[in-house]
Design a protein around this motif. Structure first.
Motif, PDB file in Angstrom:
ATOM      1  N   SER A  88      29.698 -11.818  15.004  1.00  0.00           N
ATOM      2  CA  SER A  88      29.540 -10.834  16.086  1.00  0.00           C
ATOM      3  C   SER A  88      30.441  -9.615  15.870  1.00  0.00           C
ATOM      4  CB  SER A  88      29.834 -11.484  17.438  1.00  0.00           C
ATOM      5  OG  SER A  88      29.504 -10.592  18.478  1.00  0.00           O
ATOM      6  N   THR A  89      30.422  -9.118  14.659  1.00  0.00           N
ATOM      7  CA  THR A  89      31.243  -7.963  14.293  1.00  0.00           C
ATOM      8  C   THR A  89      30.930  -6.768  15.175  1.00  0.00           C
ATOM      9  OG1 THR A  89      31.263  -8.733  12.016  1.00  0.00           O
ATOM     10  CG2 THR A  89      31.878  -6.450  12.387  1.00  0.00           C
ATOM     11  N   THR A  90      29.654  -6.482  15.341  1.00  0.00           N
ATOM     12  CA  THR A  90      29.240  -5.318  16.126  1.00  0.00           C
ATOM     13  C   THR A  90      29.743  -5.437  17.561  1.00  0.00           C
ATOM     14  OG1 THR A  90      27.293  -5.091  14.733  1.00  0.00           O
ATOM     15  CG2 THR A  90      27.263  -3.926  16.836  1.00  0.00           C
ATOM     16  N   GLY A  91      29.553  -6.598  18.145  1.00  0.00           N
ATOM     17  CA  GLY A  91      30.004  -6.812  19.523  1.00  0.00           C
ATOM     18  C   GLY A  91      31.507  -6.631  19.659  1.00  0.00           C
ATOM     19  N   TYR A  92      32.253  -7.188  18.709  1.00  0.00           N
ATOM     20  CA  TYR A  92      33.708  -7.061  18.735  1.00  0.00           C
ATOM     21  C   TYR A  92      34.128  -5.598  18.661  1.00  0.00           C
ATOM     22  CZ  TYR A  92      38.602  -7.304  17.462  1.00  0.00           C
ATOM     23  OH  TYR A  92      39.956  -7.123  17.439  1.00  0.00           O
ATOM     24  N   HIS A 141      29.698   1.069  10.615  1.00  0.00           N
ATOM     25  CA  HIS A 141      29.813   1.173  12.069  1.00  0.00           C
ATOM     26  C   HIS A 141      30.429   2.463  12.606  1.00  0.00           C
ATOM     27  CE1 HIS A 141      28.509  -2.933  12.766  1.00  0.00           C
ATOM     28  NE2 HIS A 141      29.264  -3.297  11.731  1.00  0.00           N
ATOM     29  N   VAL A 142      31.107   3.241  11.799  1.00  0.00           N
ATOM     30  CA  VAL A 142      31.918   4.337  12.322  1.00  0.00           C
ATOM     31  C   VAL A 142      31.105   5.363  13.114  1.00  0.00           C
ATOM     32  CG1 VAL A 142      31.884   5.807  10.260  1.00  0.00           C
ATOM     33  CG2 VAL A 142      33.837   5.881  11.823  1.00  0.00           C
ATOM     34  N   LYS A 143      29.942   5.768  12.622  1.00  0.00           N
ATOM     35  CA  LYS A 143      29.168   6.808  13.320  1.00  0.00           C
ATOM     36  C   LYS A 143      28.650   6.332  14.665  1.00  0.00           C
ATOM     37  CE  LYS A 143      27.836   9.448   9.260  1.00  0.00           C
ATOM     38  NZ  LYS A 143      26.751   9.912   8.404  1.00  0.00           N
ATOM     39  N   LYS A 144      28.143   5.113  14.696  1.00  0.00           N
ATOM     40  CA  LYS A 144      27.619   4.583  15.963  1.00  0.00           C
ATOM     41  C   LYS A 144      28.748   4.355  16.969  1.00  0.00           C
ATOM     42  CE  LYS A 144      23.554   2.474  13.913  1.00  0.00           C
ATOM     43  NZ  LYS A 144      22.887   1.232  13.540  1.00  0.00           N
ATOM     44  N   GLN A 155      37.458  -3.725   0.150  1.00  0.00           N
ATOM     45  CA  GLN A 155      36.032  -3.470  -0.016  1.00  0.00           C
ATOM     46  C   GLN A 155      35.250  -3.870   1.237  1.00  0.00           C
ATOM     47  OE1 GLN A 155      35.668  -5.819  -3.568  1.00  0.00           O
ATOM     48  NE2 GLN A 155      35.482  -4.000  -4.893  1.00  0.00           N
ATOM     49  N   GLU A 156      35.579  -5.026   1.796  1.00  0.00           N
ATOM     50  CA  GLU A 156      34.907  -5.473   3.019  1.00  0.00           C
ATOM     51  C   GLU A 156      35.202  -4.510   4.170  1.00  0.00           C
ATOM     52  OE1 GLU A 156      34.646  -9.601   4.317  1.00  0.00           O
ATOM     53  OE2 GLU A 156      35.680 -10.136   2.439  1.00  0.00           O
ATOM     54  N   PHE A 157      36.449  -4.092   4.266  1.00  0.00           N
ATOM     55  CA  PHE A 157      36.837  -3.171   5.337  1.00  0.00           C
ATOM     56  C   PHE A 157      36.092  -1.849   5.195  1.00  0.00           C
ATOM     57  CE2 PHE A 157      39.402   0.096   7.319  1.00  0.00           C
ATOM     58  CZ  PHE A 157      39.690  -0.481   8.555  1.00  0.00           C
ATOM     59  N   GLU A 158      36.046  -1.334   3.986  1.00  0.00           N
ATOM     60  CA  GLU A 158      35.355  -0.065   3.742  1.00  0.00           C
ATOM     61  C   GLU A 158      33.875  -0.173   4.127  1.00  0.00           C
ATOM     62  OE1 GLU A 158      34.466   3.126   0.145  1.00  0.00           O
ATOM     63  OE2 GLU A 158      35.750   1.399  -0.237  1.00  0.00           O
TER      64      GLU A 158
END
Length: 184
Positions: free
Chosen positions: A56-60, A17-20, A8-11
């Motif tokens: 920092s999920t986005t940065g990673y 984030h996938v589109k960006k 669920q967290e992965f989904e």
């Protein structure tokens, strides 16, 4: 307190984030399909390692897509350089009867080398180089991890380079060009 599963967290991470990330990868590789593959590779690695980044999920993710894209661009550059080198080598060779014999001998040695490959390597090589499938497509088709496809391709290419070392410039032009007489 509700417990959220990894899936669920992965989904949620993927959907967020996938589109960006795809748009970002496209700015780097300038190819829609490859941009999608870069992002997919990053998420596949996260999935395989059951890794969720808490800070920092986005940065990673952006860094991972950046590095994946750079590796792809380096690979493309190396392929192009090699093809240019092989083309020059082929053009510099005189077109004599011995040249035809070399090509025939190369075909024979290549066929033997391909036959000598382990079955899994031969299958992966065929799907990648002849059928022109991407690693992810091969992995899905054979129901194996992408990393296994990468390893089998590496193993096949190392073996073929070793077996056909005397013919590498000529082989580069014959095997990897679309009008290859060996696989038509």
């Amino acid at each position: 307190m509700q417990v959220v599963s990894f899936e669920q967290e992965f989904e949620q991470l993927f959907k967020t984030h996938v589109k960006k990330l795809h748009a970002y990868a496209y700015t780097l590789v300038k190819d829609d399909v490859m941009a999608e593959e870069m992002v997919q590779n990053v998420f596949c690695r996260l999935w395989e390692k059951k890794l969720l980044i808490r800070e920092s999920t986005t940065g990673y993710l952006y860094r991972a897509v950046y590095h994946e894209s750079l590796n792809y661009l380096k690979h493309v550059k190396v392929e192009q350089s090699y093809l240019q080198y092989a083309q020059r080598e082929l053009n510099d060779r005189p077109q004599q009867p011995t040249h035809t014999l070399e090509v025939l001998e190369l075909e024979e040695r290549l066929n033997q080398a391909l036959h000598d490959l382990p079955e899994k390597c031969r299958t992966v090589f065929h799907l990648c180089r002849v059928e022109e499938l991407k690693y992810q497509q091969i992995a899905d088709l054979l129901e194996i991890p992408v990393k296994t496809v990468e390893n089998q391709m590496g193993k096949a290419l190392r073996f073929l380079r070793q077996q056909l070392a005397d013919y590498l410039p000529l082989l580069g032009m014959i095997v990897w060009l679309p009008q290859s007489p060996l696989f038509v």
